[in-house]
Motif scaffolding. Structure first.
Motif, PDB file in Angstrom:
ATOM      1  N   ARG A   1      -3.435   8.878  13.668  1.00  0.00           N
ATOM      2  CA  ARG A   1      -3.729   8.043  14.873  1.00  0.00           C
ATOM      3  C   ARG A   1      -5.094   7.519  14.821  1.00  0.00           C
ATOM      4  O   ARG A   1      -5.981   8.239  14.354  1.00  0.00           O
ATOM      5  CB  ARG A   1      -3.626   8.863  16.050  1.00  0.00           C
ATOM      6  N   LEU A   2      -5.474   6.538  15.461  1.00  0.00           N
ATOM      7  CA  LEU A   2      -6.743   5.932  15.540  1.00  0.00           C
ATOM      8  C   LEU A   2      -7.267   6.106  17.112  1.00  0.00           C
ATOM      9  O   LEU A   2      -6.662   5.482  17.867  1.00  0.00           O
ATOM     10  CB  LEU A   2      -6.668   4.500  15.226  1.00  0.00           C
ATOM     11  N   TYR A   3      -8.313   6.885  16.994  1.00  0.00           N
ATOM     12  CA  TYR A   3      -8.920   7.083  18.416  1.00  0.00           C
ATOM     13  C   TYR A   3      -9.973   6.273  18.574  1.00  0.00           C
ATOM     14  O   TYR A   3     -11.222   6.731  17.817  1.00  0.00           O
ATOM     15  CB  TYR A   3      -9.258   8.651  18.539  1.00  0.00           C
TER      16      TYR A   3
ATOM     17  N   VAL B   1     -11.485   2.982   4.294  1.00  0.00           N
ATOM     18  CA  VAL B   1     -11.174   4.245   4.793  1.00  0.00           C
ATOM     19  C   VAL B   1      -9.609   4.339   4.614  1.00  0.00           C
ATOM     20  O   VAL B   1      -9.242   5.659   4.322  1.00  0.00           O
ATOM     21  CB  VAL B   1     -11.319   3.701   6.527  1.00  0.00           C
ATOM     22  N   GLU B   2      -8.773   3.253   4.442  1.00  0.00           N
ATOM     23  CA  GLU B   2      -7.295   3.595   4.110  1.00  0.00           C
ATOM     24  C   GLU B   2      -7.294   3.936   2.746  1.00  0.00           C
ATOM     25  O   GLU B   2      -6.338   5.044   2.486  1.00  0.00           O
ATOM     26  CB  GLU B   2      -6.935   2.140   3.973  1.00  0.00           C
ATOM     27  N   THR B   3      -8.071   3.644   1.670  1.00  0.00           N
ATOM     28  CA  THR B   3      -8.046   4.384   0.499  1.00  0.00           C
ATOM     29  C   THR B   3      -8.488   6.016   0.420  1.00  0.00           C
ATOM     30  O   THR B   3      -7.675   6.651  -0.265  1.00  0.00           O
ATOM     31  CB  THR B   3      -9.170   3.758  -0.290  1.00  0.00           C
ATOM     32  N   ALA B   4      -9.487   6.269   1.199  1.00  0.00           N
ATOM     33  CA  ALA B   4      -9.852   7.808   1.305  1.00  0.00           C
ATOM     34  C   ALA B   4      -8.578   8.487   1.960  1.00  0.00           C
ATOM     35  O   ALA B   4      -8.292   9.469   1.458  1.00  0.00           O
ATOM     36  CB  ALA B   4     -11.199   7.796   2.073  1.00  0.00           C
ATOM     37  N   ALA B   5      -8.045   7.875   3.079  1.00  0.00           N
ATOM     38  CA  ALA B   5      -7.171   8.548   3.877  1.00  0.00           C
ATOM     39  C   ALA B   5      -5.865   8.806   2.938  1.00  0.00           C
ATOM     40  O   ALA B   5      -5.164   9.752   2.728  1.00  0.00           O
ATOM     41  CB  ALA B   5      -6.543   7.715   5.148  1.00  0.00           C
ATOM     42  N   TYR B   6      -5.359   7.642   2.184  1.00  0.00           N
ATOM     43  CA  TYR B   6      -4.303   7.643   1.226  1.00  0.00           C
ATOM     44  C   TYR B   6      -4.393   8.876   0.104  1.00  0.00           C
ATOM     45  O   TYR B   6      -3.584   9.748   0.109  1.00  0.00           O
ATOM     46  CB  TYR B   6      -4.051   6.336   0.483  1.00  0.00           C
ATOM     47  N   PHE B   7      -5.446   8.869  -0.477  1.00  0.00           N
ATOM     48  CA  PHE B   7      -5.773   9.813  -1.709  1.00  0.00           C
ATOM     49  C   PHE B   7      -5.888  11.487  -1.021  1.00  0.00           C
ATOM     50  O   PHE B   7      -5.378  12.198  -1.407  1.00  0.00           O
ATOM     51  CB  PHE B   7      -6.864   9.465  -2.284  1.00  0.00           C
ATOM     52  N   VAL B   8      -6.532  11.452   0.312  1.00  0.00           N
ATOM     53  CA  VAL B   8      -6.402  12.869   0.834  1.00  0.00           C
ATOM     54  C   VAL B   8      -4.957  13.346   1.178  1.00  0.00           C
ATOM     55  O   VAL B   8      -4.569  14.207   0.981  1.00  0.00           O
ATOM     56  CB  VAL B   8      -6.951  12.690   2.356  1.00  0.00           C
ATOM     57  N   ILE B   9      -3.862  12.474   1.718  1.00  0.00           N
ATOM     58  CA  ILE B   9      -2.410  12.481   1.901  1.00  0.00           C
ATOM     59  C   ILE B   9      -1.939  12.931   0.617  1.00  0.00           C
ATOM     60  O   ILE B   9      -1.152  13.891   0.276  1.00  0.00           O
ATOM     61  CB  ILE B   9      -1.923  11.562   2.725  1.00  0.00           C
ATOM     62  N   ALA B  10      -2.342  12.128  -0.220  1.00  0.00           N
ATOM     63  CA  ALA B  10      -1.632  12.357  -1.682  1.00  0.00           C
ATOM     64  C   ALA B  10      -1.890  13.518  -2.470  1.00  0.00           C
ATOM     65  O   ALA B  10      -1.015  14.351  -2.760  1.00  0.00           O
ATOM     66  CB  ALA B  10      -2.000  11.268  -2.668  1.00  0.00           C
ATOM     67  N   GLU B  11      -3.314  14.039  -2.214  1.00  0.00           N
ATOM     68  CA  GLU B  11      -3.506  15.257  -2.460  1.00  0.00           C
ATOM     69  C   GLU B  11      -3.050  16.518  -2.085  1.00  0.00           C
ATOM     70  O   GLU B  11      -2.389  17.381  -2.450  1.00  0.00           O
ATOM     71  CB  GLU B  11      -5.131  15.408  -2.666  1.00  0.00           C
TER      72      GLU B  11
ATOM     73  N   ARG C   1       0.814   5.746  13.332  1.00  0.00           N
ATOM     74  CA  ARG C   1       0.918   4.716  14.282  1.00  0.00           C
ATOM     75  C   ARG C   1      -0.627   4.147  14.301  1.00  0.00           C
ATOM     76  O   ARG C   1      -1.540   4.715  15.017  1.00  0.00           O
ATOM     77  CB  ARG C   1       1.566   5.101  15.656  1.00  0.00           C
ATOM     78  N   LEU C   2      -0.899   2.958  13.868  1.00  0.00           N
ATOM     79  CA  LEU C   2      -1.946   2.417  13.870  1.00  0.00           C
ATOM     80  C   LEU C   2      -2.079   0.837  14.699  1.00  0.00           C
ATOM     81  O   LEU C   2      -1.361   0.170  14.103  1.00  0.00           O
ATOM     82  CB  LEU C   2      -2.702   2.240  12.434  1.00  0.00           C
ATOM     83  N   PRO C   3      -2.969   0.617  15.375  1.00  0.00           N
ATOM     84  CA  PRO C   3      -2.762  -0.585  16.078  1.00  0.00           C
ATOM     85  C   PRO C   3      -3.446  -1.705  15.409  1.00  0.00           C
ATOM     86  O   PRO C   3      -3.029  -2.974  15.461  1.00  0.00           O
ATOM     87  CB  PRO C   3      -3.732  -0.338  17.113  1.00  0.00           C
ATOM     88  N   ARG C   4      -3.919  -1.436  14.017  1.00  0.00           N
ATOM     89  CA  ARG C   4      -4.572  -2.684  13.342  1.00  0.00           C
ATOM     90  C   ARG C   4      -4.809  -1.952  11.846  1.00  0.00           C
ATOM     91  O   ARG C   4      -4.694  -0.816  11.817  1.00  0.00           O
ATOM     92  CB  ARG C   4      -5.800  -3.363  13.766  1.00  0.00           C
ATOM     93  N   ARG C   5      -4.969  -2.948  10.703  1.00  0.00           N
ATOM     94  CA  ARG C   5      -5.542  -2.507   9.539  1.00  0.00           C
ATOM     95  C   ARG C   5      -6.809  -1.966   9.748  1.00  0.00           C
ATOM     96  O   ARG C   5      -7.854  -2.591  10.400  1.00  0.00           O
ATOM     97  CB  ARG C   5      -5.464  -3.910   8.740  1.00  0.00           C
ATOM     98  N   LEU C   6      -7.011  -0.937   8.903  1.00  0.00           N
ATOM     99  CA  LEU C   6      -8.415  -0.367   8.858  1.00  0.00           C
ATOM    100  C   LEU C   6      -9.324  -0.640   7.732  1.00  0.00           C
ATOM    101  O   LEU C   6      -8.701  -1.639   6.767  1.00  0.00           O
ATOM    102  CB  LEU C   6      -8.207   1.247   8.772  1.00  0.00           C
TER     103      LEU C   6
ATOM    104  N   ASP D   1      -1.467  -4.239   0.287  1.00  0.00           N
ATOM    105  CA  ASP D   1      -0.559  -5.499   0.722  1.00  0.00           C
ATOM    106  C   ASP D   1      -0.383  -5.200   1.973  1.00  0.00           C
ATOM    107  O   ASP D   1      -0.240  -6.079   2.916  1.00  0.00           O
ATOM    108  CB  ASP D   1       0.466  -5.752  -0.091  1.00  0.00           C
ATOM    109  N   HIS D   2       0.026  -3.946   2.342  1.00  0.00           N
ATOM    110  CA  HIS D   2       0.684  -3.681   3.557  1.00  0.00           C
ATOM    111  C   HIS D   2      -0.018  -2.382   4.447  1.00  0.00           C
ATOM    112  O   HIS D   2       0.271  -2.266   5.807  1.00  0.00           O
ATOM    113  CB  HIS D   2       2.228  -3.149   3.534  1.00  0.00           C
ATOM    114  N   GLY D   3      -0.678  -1.781   3.745  1.00  0.00           N
ATOM    115  CA  GLY D   3      -1.666  -0.782   4.591  1.00  0.00           C
ATOM    116  C   GLY D   3      -1.274   0.578   4.527  1.00  0.00           C
ATOM    117  O   GLY D   3      -0.498   0.949   3.645  1.00  0.00           O
ATOM    118  N   LEU D   4      -1.988   1.459   5.355  1.00  0.00           N
ATOM    119  CA  LEU D   4      -1.960   2.809   5.050  1.00  0.00           C
ATOM    120  C   LEU D   4      -0.416   3.283   5.380  1.00  0.00           C
ATOM    121  O   LEU D   4      -0.008   4.153   4.560  1.00  0.00           O
ATOM    122  CB  LEU D   4      -2.807   3.673   6.085  1.00  0.00           C
ATOM    123  N   ALA D   5       0.135   2.952   6.468  1.00  0.00           N
ATOM    124  CA  ALA D   5       1.666   3.241   6.945  1.00  0.00           C
ATOM    125  C   ALA D   5       2.606   3.191   5.911  1.00  0.00           C
ATOM    126  O   ALA D   5       3.497   3.958   5.411  1.00  0.00           O
ATOM    127  CB  ALA D   5       1.877   3.030   8.235  1.00  0.00           C
TER     128      ALA D   5
END
Length: 406
Positions: free
Chosen positions: A347-349, A318-328, A309-314, A286-290
């Motif tokens: 950050r998004l580069y 990608v958001e799912t992979a990043a979330y579970f990486v952080i959770a683990e 800090r992300l300028p837009r929804r990914l 619903d609200h994104g990675l942050a």
């Protein structure tokens, strides 16, 4: 062990080659190359001359088209002949014609890079390769026979018989070696093994990505069913128990049992809510990675500083992979690192998400330690990302992940 190529057989078991069929297969390969190369070369020369002479009239165009497409026929025979010394099949690089009929076939073939690559191979084969096949066969077989027969003209040259016999004994190695090298050149020009392996790896990577996407979709479906189904029913049950408690005497045994039932239902709702978050957090969709990571940090047993800090929804993958990486990473910090705080930075580069998770724990994190890093690395690899971990003994631990946002 069964060898797949003549070159492989010669390199790994040179003494056993003499008793195998590889020298005979190599001889048949080179001999057929000489015959076919000479015929093909003569036909191509005649066709080129005839096409050039008759170019002023319409008949010259079909002849030159035939020359351009001759590589298709030549290399089809070469792919079949290659099986004599290379047991791995060479796939046909041509696609199906776009239209039915001869004209559609010709148009498709002339537009394919493979057709012109095969024409180049045909030119090389007709001008050089079959001549080299002929020279190798002559040096390996004809020269030793001539040396052996030399005493017939000069009786004093009988020592040359021994030289000729030695040369003839080496002929199987010479023929097999050149046949293996010739086959390697042919495969390199027509269908290099690296390209086949690359296609296979691409297919495996795509298949693995599809499996992960399907698994994530199933996780989202389970989370939705838990949230909209079982969880809502338990909440409704809790409300009904509260209404029933209002109709009972406050100090009666029934009121006590209803109160305990409400407590158990409330605990079940909380556990179900935690379970659904672990399956797939609704905040992520619903609200994104942050927002999802903020919720995750709020439930963590350690103080977590979140700087995302992300300028837009990914993309959702990608958001799912990043979330579970952080959770683990947070789970590992709580269970194994003895850390007192954790920091999450993202950050998004351009089109790459760079995220890092660091803690001030004791370090020593390694995949072989069984801390879930293997599964985490697999998830990053599926997303075509990179994972780097710095965790010396004594700490601190820093995990850096880069995920492309295709």
């Amino acid at each position: 062990m069964r060898h797949r190529t003549a070159w492989q057989a010669l390199g790994q078991n040179p003494l056993k080659v003499l008793g195998s069929g590889w020298p005979w297969r190599s001889f048949a390969y080179l001999l057929s190359g000489v015959v076919f190369g000479a015929v093909a070369g003569a036909v191509l020369v005649v066709a080129l001359v005839a096409g050039a002479v008759s170019l002023v009239v319409l008949v010259g165009v079909p002849i030159l088209l035939g020359v351009a497409l001759s590589g298709v026929a030549v290399t089809r025979f070469e792919r079949w002949r290659l099986r004599l010394v290379d047991l791995d099949p060479v796939p046909d690089p041509h696609r199906a014609p776009e239209r039915a009929g001869l004209l559609g076939w010709v148009r498709t073939r002339l537009r394919e890079p493979a057709t012109w690559r095969e024409l180049g191979f045909t030119a090389v084969s007709a001008t050089a390769l079959w001549w080299m096949d002929f020279l190798v066969l002559g040096f390996a077989l004809v020269v030793p026979v001539l040396v052996i027969m030399s005493p017939l003209d000069d009786p004093g040259a009988w020592p040359l018989v021994i030289v000729g016999l030695c040369l003839l004994a080496a002929a199987p190695y010479t023929i097999t070696a050149w046949a293996g090298a010739r086959a390697a050149v042919t495969r390199l020009m027509l269908a290099p093994r690296d390209s086949e392996l690359g296609r296979e790896l691409t297919d495996v990577r795509a298949s693995r990505a599809r499996l992960v996407d399907a698994f994530d979709a199933e996780r989202r479906r389970i989370e939705r069913d838990l949230h909209d189904g079982a969880q809502q029913r338990l909440v409704s049950l809790n409300v009904m128990l509260g209404l029933a408690a209002l109709d009972t005497e406050p100090d009666s045994p029934l009121a006590g049992r209803l109160a305990k039932a409400q407590e158990q239902v409330a605990l079940a709702v909380d556990e179900l809510r935690e379970l659904s978050r672990g399956v797939h957090p609704k905040a992520l969709t619903d609200h994104g990675l942050a927002a999802a990571v903020e919720n995750l940090a709020g439930r963590s047993a350690l103080p977590v500083t979140v700087d995302i800090r992300l300028p837009r929804r990914l993309p959702l993958s990608v958001e799912t992979a990043a979330y579970f990486v952080i959770a683990e990473a947070l789970t590992n910090a709580v269970k194994h690192s003895k850390a007192t705080r954790v920091e999450v930075h993202a950050r998004l580069y351009t089109d790459v998400l760079a995220l890092s998770v660091s803690d001030d724990g004791i370090g020593g994190a390694a995949p072989e330690a069984g801390t879930g890093l293997v599964g985490l690395a697999d998830r990053v690899a599926v997303a075509d990302g990179r994972l780097r971990i710095s965790s010396p003994q004594g700490g601190p631990t820093l995990m850096h992940v880069e995920l492309p946002c295709h």
